[in-house]
Design a protein around this motif. Structure first.
Motif, PDB file in Angstrom:
ATOM      1  N   UNK A 206       0.803  -1.262  -0.069  1.00 18.17           N
ATOM      2  CA  UNK A 206       0.023   0.066   0.127  1.00 18.17           C
ATOM      3  C   UNK A 206       1.040   1.233   0.015  1.00 18.17           C
ATOM      4  N   UNK A 207       1.044   1.934  -1.072  1.00 17.65           N
ATOM      5  CA  UNK A 207       1.888   2.964  -1.271  1.00 17.65           C
ATOM      6  C   UNK A 207       1.586   4.250  -0.173  1.00 17.65           C
ATOM      7  N   UNK A 208       2.872   4.632   0.137  1.00 18.76           N
ATOM      8  CA  UNK A 208       2.723   5.986   1.110  1.00 18.76           C
ATOM      9  C   UNK A 208       3.224   7.040   0.530  1.00 18.76           C
ATOM     10  N   UNK A 209       4.104   6.919  -0.329  1.00 17.25           N
ATOM     11  CA  UNK A 209       4.494   8.014  -1.421  1.00 17.25           C
ATOM     12  C   UNK A 209       5.082   7.231  -2.683  1.00 17.25           C
ATOM     13  N   UNK A 210       5.950   7.970  -3.427  1.00 16.69           N
ATOM     14  CA  UNK A 210       6.296   7.409  -4.727  1.00 16.69           C
ATOM     15  C   UNK A 210       7.191   6.112  -4.241  1.00 16.69           C
ATOM     16  N   UNK A 211       7.933   6.323  -3.152  1.00 15.75           N
ATOM     17  CA  UNK A 211       9.135   5.242  -2.902  1.00 15.75           C
ATOM     18  C   UNK A 211       8.759   4.261  -1.682  1.00 15.75           C
ATOM     19  N   UNK A 212       7.883   4.731  -1.049  1.00 18.72           N
ATOM     20  CA  UNK A 212       7.717   3.742   0.083  1.00 18.72           C
ATOM     21  C   UNK A 212       6.070   3.049   0.169  1.00 18.72           C
ATOM     22  N   UNK A 213       6.113   1.967   0.942  1.00 23.86           N
ATOM     23  CA  UNK A 213       4.908   1.349   1.047  1.00 23.86           C
ATOM     24  C   UNK A 213       4.911   0.680   2.232  1.00 23.86           C
ATOM     25  N   UNK A 214       3.360   0.254   2.653  1.00 28.57           N
ATOM     26  CA  UNK A 214       3.106  -0.561   3.633  1.00 28.57           C
ATOM     27  C   UNK A 214       2.952  -2.155   3.237  1.00 28.57           C
ATOM     28  N   UNK A 284      -3.519  -6.484   2.742  1.00 27.28           N
ATOM     29  CA  UNK A 284      -3.305  -5.482   3.826  1.00 27.28           C
ATOM     30  C   UNK A 284      -4.967  -5.116   4.394  1.00 27.28           C
ATOM     31  N   UNK A 285      -5.013  -4.907   5.455  1.00 26.00           N
ATOM     32  CA  UNK A 285      -6.355  -4.415   6.076  1.00 26.00           C
ATOM     33  C   UNK A 285      -6.522  -3.001   5.941  1.00 26.00           C
ATOM     34  N   UNK A 286      -5.308  -2.256   5.880  1.00 21.53           N
ATOM     35  CA  UNK A 286      -5.456  -0.834   6.178  1.00 21.53           C
ATOM     36  C   UNK A 286      -4.432  -0.261   4.977  1.00 21.53           C
ATOM     37  N   UNK A 287      -4.726   1.052   4.429  1.00 25.61           N
ATOM     38  CA  UNK A 287      -3.753   1.566   3.681  1.00 25.61           C
ATOM     39  C   UNK A 287      -3.871   3.147   3.950  1.00 25.61           C
ATOM     40  N   UNK A 308      -4.775   5.628   8.249  1.00 25.92           N
ATOM     41  CA  UNK A 308      -4.840   4.598   7.619  1.00 25.92           C
ATOM     42  C   UNK A 308      -6.248   4.456   7.339  1.00 25.92           C
ATOM     43  N   UNK A 309      -6.895   3.993   6.307  1.00 26.46           N
ATOM     44  CA  UNK A 309      -8.358   3.579   6.136  1.00 26.46           C
ATOM     45  C   UNK A 309      -8.388   2.376   5.745  1.00 26.46           C
TER      46      UNK A 309
END
Ligand code: CTP
Length: 411
Positions: A206-214, A284-287, A308-309
């Motif tokens: 689940x992307x956080x920004x263009x380079x990071x994700x959960x 993922x349960x949340x993003x 997170x939603x």
């Protein structure tokens, strides 16, 4: 039911006739014969006369520990060698198969040990062609292959790449893992034949920004094993997977996705035509509620709080929609394994749930083995010992095939 399950090895003690014909890829057949022998098969090699220009029977007999035959009329083997071999065979594989031998087989010619044996076998017959790309593309070769397929031969299609002649094109011998996958499929049970099977695997990002994700620790191995085994048991398999480091198994239709939302859409798209769905993916349960357009800079935040939603619960949505389908899920738990798994089985309207204690060291996430308990909607429970994920996959398919609703799917 408790107790150890035997490791599933479809090749163990199987009599495989490996026909080697006269193309440069004959050298690769030595590696294949050795690999099959290591996997437990008894490999009986028959070489054509032209194959022996490239490689000697001695190479094969040294690798397999069994005689490798060439000549139909050789005093070493006796006049009935082809019948003897053919009667004992569990699978008959020609790798590499040249255009010449394909033509002879299509015409029903039998002028050497390999082609006479081909007519005498009653076991599954497989063909792995290898030749120059122009030769492979020739209409007559294609028509001969199509004719053989109509007569029940299984084609292990060649791959594209650089060939011995320097040209690049379609004609390289399929790699040995692909050949072994086809052999397993021809030797295995056919209990999933005629069924469309959807498997999900891997973790979502689940992307956080263009380079990071959960993300999460799922390696995808359990789901990939389930897809591989379903194909080996003759199912038509679609694998929807989050990013993993794995190569998709042979034979499956592969749909890569990244986020939970993408997986939701891909699964919903396929679901109406699916007969069985096994959801092994760690979704993922949340993003992040908002994805930053630019890279989040550390100078701009003393503390970074993420909002997170929830993502859609794909399996729960399938449970609400299901009609004839069989639905199986996984429950990854770190506490109250069985109680939590039973709750999910009911809440998501599943037929089966695979309860997986992911807090145990050395099994589950990122491991080759797993310890699981199968919980059925009718209250049955099956505890499995620590097993290779490939064997767990067989156990899960055994469980699905044992469901009363399975019989109605086959009608
Ligand atoms: N699952 C899903 N969609 C989600 C979350 C889970 O389809 N958004 C599926 C998983 O593929 C698995 C099953 O639901 O087959 C159970 O997943 P799990 O992570 O164990 O449980 P959750 O339902 O997410 O509940 P929790 O995380 O609270 O344990």
């Amino acid at each position: 039911m408790n107790g150890a399950k035997e490791k599933v090895n479809l090749l163990a003690e199987k009599n495989i006739i490996l026909g080697v014909t006269g193309g440069i890829a004959a050298y690769k057949a030595a590696d294949l014969a050795s690999y099959l022998t290591q996997l437990g098969a008894k490999v009986h090699v028959i070489l054509t006369k032209s194959a022996q220009e490239f490689i000697s029977p001695l190479t094969f007999s040294a690798l397999t520990g069994l005689p490798a035959a060439g000549d139909l009329f050789s005093a070493d083997y006796g006049p009935l060698k082809h019948i003897e071999l053919a009667t004992a065979a569990d699978a008959f594989l020609i790798a590499p198969a040249t255009a010449n031998v394909i033509g002879k087989l299509a015409a029903g010619l039998a002028d050497d040990l390999l082609t006479t044996t081909a007519l005498a076998v009653t076991c599954p017959r497989l063909l792995a062609p290898a030749m120059n790309a122009n030769m492979y593309a020739q209409q007559v070769v294609q028509e001969n292959i199509a004719l053989l397929c109509r007569r029940g031969w299984e084609l292990i299609a060649p791959e594209a790449g650089r060939m011995a002649c320097g040209a690049v094109g379609l004609g390289r011998l399929a790699d040995k893992d692909k050949i072994v996958a086809f052999l397993r499929r021809s030797l295995g049970r056919k209990d999933l034949a005629g069924l469309k099977i959807l498997v999900t695997a891997g973790g979502t990002r689940e992307p956080l920004d263009p380079v990071r994700y959960l993300g999460n620790r799922s390696s995808g191995r359990m789901g990939y094993a389930l897809a591989q085994v379903a194909w080996e048991r003759s199912g038509e398999v679609i694998l929807i997977s989050g990013p993993t480091a794995l190569v998709p198994p042979y034979g499956v239709r592969f749909i890569p996705v990244t986020t939970a939302q993408e997986m939701y859409e891909a699964v919903m798209d396929i679901f109406p035509e699916a007969d069985i769905v096994v959801k092994a993916a760690a979704v993922a349960d949340f993003r992040p509620a908002n994805q930053a357009k630019e890279k989040i800079k550390k100078e701009e935040h003393e503390m970074l709080v993420l909002n997170l939603e929830p993502t859609p619960d794909i399996l729960a949505a399938l449970g609400r929609k299901k009609t004839r389908q069989i639905l199986a899920g996984f429950a990854a738990e770190t506490q109250d394994l069985l109680a939590n798994a039973k709750e999910k089985l009911k809440a998501k309207n599943l037929d089966l749930i695979v309860a997986n204690d992911v807090s145990r060291r050395g099994v589950g996430f990122e491991s080759d083995t797993n310890i699981v308990t199968l919980l059925f909607a009718d209250g049955r429970q099956e505890n499995l010992p620590e097993m290779d994920k490939y064997d767990v996959a067989h156990a899960v398919w055994d469980a699905i095939c044992s469901l009363p609703r399975f019989a109605s799917l086959k009608k």
